[in-house]
Design a protein around this motif. Sequence first.
Motif, PDB file in Angstrom:
ATOM      1  N   ARG A 191      -7.705 145.341 -27.124  1.00  0.00           N
ATOM      2  CA  ARG A 191      -6.476 144.639 -27.913  1.00  0.00           C
ATOM      3  C   ARG A 191      -5.283 144.988 -27.269  1.00  0.00           C
ATOM      4  NH1 ARG A 191      -7.977 146.703 -34.191  1.00  0.00           N
ATOM      5  NH2 ARG A 191     -10.091 145.895 -34.203  1.00  0.00           N
ATOM      6  N   GLU A 193      -2.416 145.484 -27.419  1.00  0.00           N
ATOM      7  CA  GLU A 193      -1.509 146.038 -28.495  1.00  0.00           C
ATOM      8  C   GLU A 193      -0.189 145.768 -28.127  1.00  0.00           C
ATOM      9  OE1 GLU A 193      -2.561 147.185 -31.658  1.00  0.00           O
ATOM     10  OE2 GLU A 193      -4.455 147.924 -31.321  1.00  0.00           O
ATOM     11  N   ARG A 202      -3.767 154.995 -30.105  1.00  0.00           N
ATOM     12  CA  ARG A 202      -3.716 153.413 -30.212  1.00  0.00           C
ATOM     13  C   ARG A 202      -3.671 152.818 -28.488  1.00  0.00           C
ATOM     14  NH1 ARG A 202      -3.046 150.112 -33.964  1.00  0.00           N
ATOM     15  NH2 ARG A 202      -1.628 151.547 -35.077  1.00  0.00           N
ATOM     16  N   THR A 203      -4.797 152.541 -28.346  1.00  0.00           N
ATOM     17  CA  THR A 203      -5.107 152.135 -26.710  1.00  0.00           C
ATOM     18  C   THR A 203      -5.218 150.620 -26.784  1.00  0.00           C
ATOM     19  OG1 THR A 203      -7.208 152.773 -26.841  1.00  0.00           O
ATOM     20  CG2 THR A 203      -5.506 154.487 -26.118  1.00  0.00           C
ATOM     21  N   GLU A 278      -5.108 155.959 -40.110  1.00  0.00           N
ATOM     22  CA  GLU A 278      -6.595 155.594 -40.236  1.00  0.00           C
ATOM     23  C   GLU A 278      -7.377 155.921 -39.017  1.00  0.00           C
ATOM     24  OE1 GLU A 278      -6.735 151.326 -40.537  1.00  0.00           O
ATOM     25  OE2 GLU A 278      -8.714 151.384 -39.641  1.00  0.00           O
ATOM     26  N   VAL A 279      -8.676 156.514 -39.371  1.00  0.00           N
ATOM     27  CA  VAL A 279      -9.425 156.898 -38.243  1.00  0.00           C
ATOM     28  C   VAL A 279     -10.806 155.789 -38.316  1.00  0.00           C
ATOM     29  CG1 VAL A 279      -8.950 159.096 -37.729  1.00  0.00           C
ATOM     30  CG2 VAL A 279     -10.567 158.918 -39.446  1.00  0.00           C
ATOM     31  N   ARG A 325      -9.987 157.527 -31.262  1.00  0.00           N
ATOM     32  CA  ARG A 325      -9.070 158.089 -32.210  1.00  0.00           C
ATOM     33  C   ARG A 325      -9.775 159.228 -32.944  1.00  0.00           C
ATOM     34  NH1 ARG A 325      -6.332 153.827 -36.136  1.00  0.00           N
ATOM     35  NH2 ARG A 325      -5.534 152.730 -34.092  1.00  0.00           N
TER      36      ARG A 325
HETATM   37  P1  ATP Z   1      -4.913 149.947 -36.967  1.00  0.00           P
HETATM   38  O1  ATP Z   1      -4.290 149.425 -38.370  1.00  0.00           O
HETATM   39  O2  ATP Z   1      -4.488 151.405 -36.738  1.00  0.00           O
HETATM   40  O3  ATP Z   1      -4.311 149.006 -35.720  1.00  0.00           O
HETATM   41  P2  ATP Z   1      -6.851 148.581 -37.550  1.00  0.00           P
HETATM   42  O4  ATP Z   1      -6.927 148.501 -39.133  1.00  0.00           O
HETATM   43  O5  ATP Z   1      -6.555 147.202 -36.648  1.00  0.00           O
HETATM   44  O6  ATP Z   1      -6.364 149.714 -37.018  1.00  0.00           O
HETATM   45  P3  ATP Z   1      -9.786 148.031 -37.290  1.00  0.00           P
HETATM   46  O7  ATP Z   1      -9.936 146.657 -36.844  1.00  0.00           O
HETATM   47  O8  ATP Z   1     -10.141 148.329 -38.730  1.00  0.00           O
HETATM   48  O9  ATP Z   1      -8.437 148.939 -37.027  1.00  0.00           O
HETATM   49  O10 ATP Z   1     -10.521 149.056 -36.421  1.00  0.00           O
HETATM   50  C1  ATP Z   1     -11.521 150.007 -36.700  1.00  0.00           C
HETATM   51  C2  ATP Z   1     -11.074 151.310 -35.974  1.00  0.00           C
HETATM   52  O11 ATP Z   1     -10.907 151.179 -34.642  1.00  0.00           O
HETATM   53  C3  ATP Z   1      -9.764 152.115 -36.640  1.00  0.00           C
HETATM   54  O12 ATP Z   1     -10.190 152.719 -37.833  1.00  0.00           O
HETATM   55  C4  ATP Z   1      -9.459 153.032 -35.192  1.00  0.00           C
HETATM   56  O13 ATP Z   1     -10.347 154.176 -35.413  1.00  0.00           O
HETATM   57  C5  ATP Z   1     -10.045 151.958 -34.277  1.00  0.00           C
HETATM   58  N1  ATP Z   1      -8.938 151.289 -33.456  1.00  0.00           N
HETATM   59  C6  ATP Z   1      -8.358 150.081 -33.672  1.00  0.00           C
HETATM   60  N2  ATP Z   1      -7.586 149.407 -33.096  1.00  0.00           N
HETATM   61  C7  ATP Z   1      -7.438 150.692 -31.895  1.00  0.00           C
HETATM   62  C8  ATP Z   1      -6.595 150.956 -30.991  1.00  0.00           C
HETATM   63  N3  ATP Z   1      -6.000 149.908 -30.399  1.00  0.00           N
HETATM   64  N4  ATP Z   1      -6.794 152.252 -30.133  1.00  0.00           N
HETATM   65  C9  ATP Z   1      -7.902 152.952 -30.570  1.00  0.00           C
HETATM   66  N5  ATP Z   1      -8.545 152.676 -31.746  1.00  0.00           N
HETATM   67  C10 ATP Z   1      -8.342 151.893 -32.409  1.00  0.00           C
END
Ligand code: ATP
Length: 453
Positions: A191, A193, A202-203, A278-279, A325
């Motif tokens: 992503r 981000e 968040r990577t 959130e994890v 995470r």
């Molecule tokens: P956030 O709101 O923190 O961006 P999200 O709701 O977009 O997360 P999901 O799409 O539900 O996250 O993804 C499920 C899981 O994937 C998250 O709970 C997290 O552990 C992990 N995750 C999502 N985006 C990232 C990221 N950019 N870097 C690391 N881990 C991530």
Amino acid sequence: MSSISTFPDVMEKLVSLAKRRGFIFQSSEIYGGTGSVWDYGPLGVELKKNLKDRWWNAMVRMRDDVEGLDAAILMHPRVWEASGHVAGFTDPLVDCRNCKRRFRADDPKIKGTPGAPDAQCPACGMKGTLSEPRLFNLMFKTFMGPVEDTASVVYLRPETAQGIFVNFLNVQQSTRQKVPFGIAQIGKAFRNEITPGNFIFRTREFEQMEMQFFVDPAGNHMEWFEYWKAQRMEWHRLLGLREERLQFHQHDPQELAHYARAAFDIQYDFGGSLGFQEVEGVHHRGDFDLGRHQEYSGKKLEYFDQPNNRRYVPFVIETSVGADRTLLALLVNAYREEQVAGEDEGRTVLALHPSLAPVKAGVFPLVKKDGMPEMATRLASELRRHFPVFYDESGAIGRRYRRQDEVGTPYGITIDGQSTADQTVTIRDRDTLQQERIDATRVVEVLRERLAT
Ligand code: ATP
């Protein structure tokens, strides 16, 4: 949605320990690093592998109603139209025409309304240079094949789930599973981000462990949702994450995706200003995903319930957890600095669950003479057939123990003067610091017993 935590912020200390001891390095560091991308070093790769193994065992190997999958990262571009990512996986951004920096439109550091003459750039301080917000898609694009045109655009997947949906019938038919059943996979997601950070929290490139559980829409799907919520919370507890640092967060109607029937996040308190975050997400997605793939592919994705002679598109309960995470949560959870009775120097400990620890035992000859290194080397190579162990003969024994405490090694085996005479060794426990003398022939058995708990 951050909150100030009552637990201390240990992030900076962890970043430094992770680099110094070979858990996690910044990607392409010698070139100045790549934004929010990290590499796992020798100890980090073991820790992450142990974490992924625990998930795979709990979700696939120990169950007869969940099947594994490893779908490709590159998928047909229509997948992302069907999933809603092309149209909706966006963040509103503003650009500064002066310094060329880009910000999220809701960045609290922006003064005024972006696009208006009084709006001020938080980086260069100029007024009136911020553009109106524009939507920016978070998916990474690349090209498939030799021609770089719009027809050859493909995306790096922003989640692993779609690989599961498009393979729903392949898996169901090849395994002859009956609804309810699930499909699980571990894999990279990407992503772009805009506000990444907080180390590996968040990577832009990360690993997800996702499971989609297919249930009868006319059946007890809400009970399955509750079941998976409870299972997943228990899994985090069993990793050793502290009870008081875990909580559920229910999505309120504004947060809830339009197709979702219910959604809960499992949050961990990361300490400091990050607080509860959130994890993992546990989501009831209804028949949105399979329904959309039917529509966009023109192929039926129905399950045939033979005994009842019914065809239907199942509902989906999803559990989605980030490996990186969760690994960060484990490091935060395990990190401890403490004084040791009778010693001047304190110690740093990573109190990782033994099943997650990258190295299970350190093997140390007390001194480098009198046959001790020979006996210790022999023992280390025997143990290596069963567990990852680390042999260390350099420096004072106290220092050697400290070095292993700091990377979370649960046991230390020491060969001393008595060992060569009576074939016994001492085994030291990382957490209690207790030492016990046992027969050298029993070390494998004792370690196996203790590591199993
Ligand atoms: P956030 O709101 O923190 O961006 P999200 O709701 O977009 O997360 P999901 O799409 O539900 O996250 O993804 C499920 C899981 O994937 C998250 O709970 C997290 O552990 C992990 N995750 C999502 N985006 C990232 C990221 N950019 N870097 C690391 N881990 C991530």
